[in-house]
Design an enzyme around this catalytic site. Sequence first.
Site, PDB file in Angstrom:
ATOM      1  N   HIS A 149      -3.589  -5.095  -0.574  1.00 18.61           N
ATOM      2  CA  HIS A 149      -3.224  -5.181   1.044  1.00 18.61           C
ATOM      3  C   HIS A 149      -3.419  -6.436   0.489  1.00 18.61           C
ATOM      4  CE1 HIS A 149      -2.939  -1.728   3.514  1.00 18.61           C
ATOM      5  NE2 HIS A 149      -4.278  -1.056   2.752  1.00 18.61           N
ATOM      6  N   GLU A 151      -2.479  -9.330   3.184  1.00 12.03           N
ATOM      7  CA  GLU A 151      -2.850  -9.309   4.243  1.00 12.03           C
ATOM      8  C   GLU A 151      -4.497  -9.522   4.748  1.00 12.03           C
ATOM      9  OE1 GLU A 151      -2.567  -5.244   5.859  1.00 12.03           O
ATOM     10  OE2 GLU A 151      -1.527  -6.273   4.032  1.00 12.03           O
ATOM     11  N   CYS A 165       0.775  -0.987   0.162  1.00 10.84           N
ATOM     12  CA  CYS A 165       0.120   0.011  -0.107  1.00 10.84           C
ATOM     13  C   CYS A 165       0.586   1.433   0.070  1.00 10.84           C
ATOM     14  CB  CYS A 165      -0.966   0.000   1.459  1.00 10.84           C
ATOM     15  SG  CYS A 165      -2.973   1.312   1.128  1.00 10.84           S
TER      16      CYS A 165
END
Length: 196
Positions: free
Chosen positions: A178, A180, A76
Amino acid sequence: MVGIVNYGAGNIFSLTAALDRVGIGYGMINEEADFDQYERIIIPGVGHAGAAMSKLQESGLIAKIIALEKPVLGICVGMQLLTAYSEEGDADLLHIIPLRTLHFDQRIGEKVPHMGWNSISPKNDCPLFQDVPDNSYFYFVHSYYIEADAQLSGALCNYGIEFSAAIQRDNFFGVQFHPEKSGLVGEQVLRNFAKL
């Protein structure tokens, strides 16, 4: 082992939770000597690119990051820091990947920020996307984007304009989404990075 650059501008909890899920060992990089303990480096980041760059400057880690020959992944805002310049804060960045970070608002008719799931198209045989199906959906939250480039974009995404969902140059990689927070395909991207 992956070292996470801890410079005060990253959402480290969600990243470490994802690394735990996929069984990738990690630790924090707080000072220059810490880099030597890890084979791979992640630069996280949320929020404002100009402010993140200021925090990175305060950390004293910039020269070491630029000189790294190990695999590096920016996530990001961490990806945006790898570029030369951001319109967010009119900020001069790391100049590792010679692209610009630009504001959606002035260039598209879509709602800003770009928030939610969007499909990407991997390019240039980017190793981050091995075993990730083309047009897989990843989770994005951003108001600024990195321009698309035939040589340096590792994956493209379209949100009113085509932009770099991932970038790569030598040992430096970045993803705008992202991983994650992107479910199984995001976890696969983290696994692929851990094998570089």
